[in-house]
Design an enzyme around this catalytic site. Structure first.
Site, mmCIF file in Angstrom:
data_model
loop_
_atom_site.group_PDB
_atom_site.id
_atom_site.type_symbol
_atom_site.label_atom_id
_atom_site.label_comp_id
_atom_site.label_asym_id
_atom_site.label_seq_id
_atom_site.Cartn_x
_atom_site.Cartn_y
_atom_site.Cartn_z
ATOM 1 N N GLU A 56 -34.453 -4.866 -5.259
ATOM 2 C CA GLU A 56 -35.576 -4.688 -6.184
ATOM 3 C C GLU A 56 -35.832 -6.049 -6.782
ATOM 4 O OE1 GLU A 56 -37.543 -4.936 -9.246
ATOM 5 O OE2 GLU A 56 -36.032 -3.772 -10.309
ATOM 6 N N CYS B 286 -39.950 -6.786 -14.577
ATOM 7 C CA CYS B 286 -40.531 -6.857 -13.230
ATOM 8 C C CYS B 286 -41.804 -6.031 -13.132
ATOM 9 C CB CYS B 286 -39.517 -6.370 -12.192
ATOM 10 S SG CYS B 286 -38.045 -7.392 -12.066
#
Length: 454
Positions: free
Chosen positions: A228, A262
């Site tokens: 990720e 993010c």
């Protein structure tokens, strides 16, 4: 080499820890592997009870964890508590749903009785970042442990106290000894850990560069990896959007955790008909964010996690300005103590310019103008990243249709992007591969095994 906990408010080293030696790493890996031999055979009911016990401890220690986060990476206390409480919900979710997600699935194939089983594989290494030092660890650790695996944590080197506090919480719950251990090691030791036979895979949340290195190391050992990585989420505002709501939640997304997320909104792509009005409303909302000491209960946005991160962000802002960008607000390092950076809005960066394509890890919003919905979609997808995104319109049917055109792992219509236990979370393109959370997450590190009677 020392691993240091440095306060971003003062720049002072609060605590220092010796990095693990090779012997200490080997001992920890061996201990966790020994724990796996019994943990893999434990019942689903017992694993669920362990998670519920751990969730109780998280809720009891929310203030303690919040104080550690405030001291190590500048997260305001209120946000830190919310992160810990959210982490407890992922324990509850998998305690309630994990057994059914991993239940053996009977099938009949060519007259044979068959089953698809989900068997634990071994020890998984988690390489985790500092920006959500509790949630991001547990959203991968909880399903991995529920599946019957054990876990080693290599946390970010600037949050060692959070790493050790997590390990202590596992020890103080009813989890068996050594199913979860923290390794105080630097990035250079990750490949060394992956070479141990008992370590079957690695999950990483972090930068694109870190992901490439760790994925390559895992690939060299033929071990499973889940990545990720970064994001540059598109926040698409159409002409018929509720601008007050879009501006308010857009500012919240861009400034939450000081913009160090993010899945924060980063590229605001706004229809030309409402462009000026939206920029004005976004400016008002970002200007109203309460900035200050993370230990102050009224603070909404604290400092960045370090002075170096702030310097890196300023260099990116300068790059945008040199490319032709115009500062609407913010854009400069303030005077005074603490690694603070002001909420910043930049317009007119040429869309194809490299400066507008980087991920800005801080409270900086880049706003672009789109002449049509189709151009907005083209701009949203013209990115090396594909983690999250959102579409803002009063027409939900249109919003859903356009959301499905955005190349990302998670897209919201009229909502702020966030990760939730029942939904798969992860990205495409340079944002990584694999999924966390939901049924997909708990099955990432299992042997999907077919068993048949001929």
């Amino acid at each position: 080499m020392a691993i240091q906990s440095t306060n971003p408010m003062t720049g002072r080293v609060e605590k220092s820890f010796d990095e693990f030696t090779s012997a200490q790493i080997f001992s920890a890996v061996s201990d966790v592997n020994c724990a796996f031999t019994s943990w893999k055979n434990s019942s689903m009911e017992f694993r669920a009870d362990c998670l519920r016990s751990f969730a109780v401890l998280l809720r009891e220690r929310a203030d303690h964890f919040a104080e550690l986060m405030a001291a190590e990476m500048g997260k305001p206390l209120k946000s830190g508590r919310a992160e810990v409480l959210k982490s407890a919900t992922v324990c509850d979710f998998y305690a309630d749903n994990g057994p059914s997600m991993l239940a053996s699935e009977p099938k009949t194939v060519d007259g044979m009785k068959c089953w698809v089983d989900y068997a634990p594989m071994g020890t998984v290494l988690a390489v985790m970042p500092w920006n959500y030092p509790i949630w991001q660890v547990l959203r991968i650790a909880v399903p991995t442990l529920m599946a019957g695996n054990t876990m080693l944590l290599k946390h970010a080197s600037n949050v060692p106290q959070c790493a050790l506090a997590l390990e202590q919480a596992f020890r103080d719950s009813i989890f068996p000894e050594n199913v979860f251990r923290s390794l105080l090691i630097g990035a250079g030791q990750v490949e060394h850990v992956l070479k141990h036979d008992s370590v079957v895979g690695v999950c990483l949340t972090g930068s694109e560069g870190a992901g490439r290195k760790v994925a390559a190391a895992a690939g060299a050992q033929l071990k499973k990896s889940v990545m990720e990585l970064g994001g540059s989420d598109a926040f698409v505002v159409l002409a018929d959007a509720d601008l007050d709501k879009a501006a308010s939640l857009g500012a919240e997304s861009r400034c939450s955790n000081a913009g160090q997320a993010c899945i924060a909104a980063k590229r605001f792509i706004v229809h030309t008909d409402i462009y000026d009005e939206f920029v004005s409303k976004l400016s008002e909302c970002m200007n109203s964010v309460s900035i200050g000491d993370p230990f102050d209960e009224n603070t909404v946005m604290g400092p960045l996690a370090s002075h170096q991160f702030r310097n890196d962000l300023q260099a990116q802002v300068d790059k945008c300005i040199n490319a032709g960008g115009k500062i609407v607000m913010g854009g400069a390092i303030p005077e005074g103590e603490g690694a603070f950076y002001p909420p910043t809005i930049i317009t007119d960066v040429p869309f194809k310019n490299e400066a507008g394509r980087d991920e800005l890890f801080g409270p900086v919003a880049l706003v672009f103008r789109a002449e049509s919905e189709d151009q907005a979609m083209e701009m949203a997808n013209d990115s090396l990243f594909g983690l999250g995104g959102s579409v803002w319109t009063r027409d939900e049917e249109k919003g859903l249709r356009l959301a499905r055109r955005i190349e990302a792992g998670l897209v919201y219509v009229n909502g702020r992007v966030s990760s939730r236990p029942p939904l798969p979370f992860g990205g495409v393109k340079n944002s990584g591969y694999g999924r966390e959370l939901s049924t997909y997450g708990i099955r990432e590190f299992v042997n999907v095994k077919s068993v048949c009677i001929g």
